[in-house]
Motif scaffolding. Sequence first.
Motif, PDB file in Angstrom:
ATOM      1  N   PHE A  98       0.853  -1.201   0.000  1.00  0.00           N
ATOM      2  CA  PHE A  98       0.000   0.000   0.000  1.00  0.00           C
ATOM      3  C   PHE A  98       0.882   1.243   0.000  1.00  0.00           C
ATOM      4  N   GLN A  99       0.262   2.347  -0.426  1.00  0.00           N
ATOM      5  CA  GLN A  99       0.954   3.646  -0.318  1.00  0.00           C
ATOM      6  C   GLN A  99       0.106   4.556   0.560  1.00  0.00           C
ATOM      7  N   CYS A 100      -0.972   5.136  -0.025  1.00  0.00           N
ATOM      8  CA  CYS A 100      -1.813   5.992   0.837  1.00  0.00           C
ATOM      9  C   CYS A 100      -2.652   5.144   1.793  1.00  0.00           C
ATOM     10  N   GLY A 101      -2.953   3.912   1.399  1.00  0.00           N
ATOM     11  CA  GLY A 101      -3.692   3.005   2.271  1.00  0.00           C
ATOM     12  C   GLY A 101      -5.200   3.087   2.159  1.00  0.00           C
ATOM     13  N   TYR A 102      -5.698   3.991   1.309  1.00  0.00           N
ATOM     14  CA  TYR A 102      -7.161   4.164   1.281  1.00  0.00           C
ATOM     15  C   TYR A 102      -7.892   2.916   0.770  1.00  0.00           C
ATOM     16  N   CYS A 103      -7.294   2.261  -0.205  1.00  0.00           N
ATOM     17  CA  CYS A 103      -7.943   1.073  -0.769  1.00  0.00           C
ATOM     18  C   CYS A 103      -7.677  -0.185   0.057  1.00  0.00           C
TER      19      CYS A 103
ATOM     20  N   CYS B  91      -6.704   0.449  -7.071  1.00  0.00           N
ATOM     21  CA  CYS B  91      -5.713   1.142  -6.235  1.00  0.00           C
ATOM     22  C   CYS B  91      -5.175   2.313  -7.038  1.00  0.00           C
ATOM     23  N   ARG B  92      -5.532   3.496  -6.640  1.00  0.00           N
ATOM     24  CA  ARG B  92      -5.097   4.682  -7.389  1.00  0.00           C
ATOM     25  C   ARG B  92      -3.600   4.904  -7.252  1.00  0.00           C
ATOM     26  N   CYS B  93      -2.979   4.338  -6.222  1.00  0.00           N
ATOM     27  CA  CYS B  93      -1.530   4.482  -6.049  1.00  0.00           C
ATOM     28  C   CYS B  93      -0.763   3.481  -6.903  1.00  0.00           C
TER      29      CYS B  93
HETATM   30 FE1  FES Z   1      -3.463   4.336  -2.263  1.00  0.00          FE
HETATM   31 FE2  FES Z   1      -4.291   1.879  -2.960  1.00  0.00          FE
HETATM   32  S1  FES Z   1      -2.657   2.418  -1.645  1.00  0.00           S
HETATM   33  S2  FES Z   1      -5.255   3.778  -3.336  1.00  0.00           S
END
Ligand code: FES
Length: 190
Positions: A133-138, A170-172
């Motif tokens: 993950f990066q931002c973790g939102y998904c 996952c947008r990241c």
């Molecule tokens: Fe950022 Fe998946 S980790 S949207």
Amino acid sequence: MSPHPSPNPTSPASASAPATIPILRAGATRRPVRLTINGTERTLLLEPRASLLDALREGAGLTGTKKGCDHGQCGACTVHLDGQRALACLTLAVQAEGREITTIEGLAETAADPEADPVLHAVQRAFIDRDAFQCGYCTPGQIMSAVACIREGRTGSDDEIREAMSGNLCRCGAYPHIVAAVRQAAEELA
Ligand code: FES
Ligand code: FES
């Protein structure tokens, strides 16, 4: 068609912020809805039109389940209903009455020592190990989907994992790490 679609930045789902549907509007008709969430029965006063996603986040205060598109397109709101994947934004809360709802908050096991941290699920550990993950939102939705994929035995190859996880965007662009994490957890749980 790619088995693993990328988020389309021009799609309506991602171009505008999701409308927040208040589930406790003044004067709105409400009824008690009994939900079993992570093994605990909760009664929430909800409008009949309230989605399970709004009931979880706004009614039960369980904000681990994320609202991405609110239109069944991103997978961020994935929970389990009786062990099967379900999109909480497309499920009415009343449809979940009498069913076992599991959210990301219910995945880890409580440690025997009450002072200790919960014991993470193998999929949660794999996402950390593999930097998935990066931002973790998904991530909560990805993890709930991954747990179900593994249970469904849809992890025979990386392509199969991509196909089985293709409803979770996952947008990241952390997809390679997500696939590695699902593979690791599947091997561990085999
Ligand atoms: Fe950022 Fe998946 S980790 S949207
Ligand atoms: Fe995107 Fe439910 S919030 S599928």
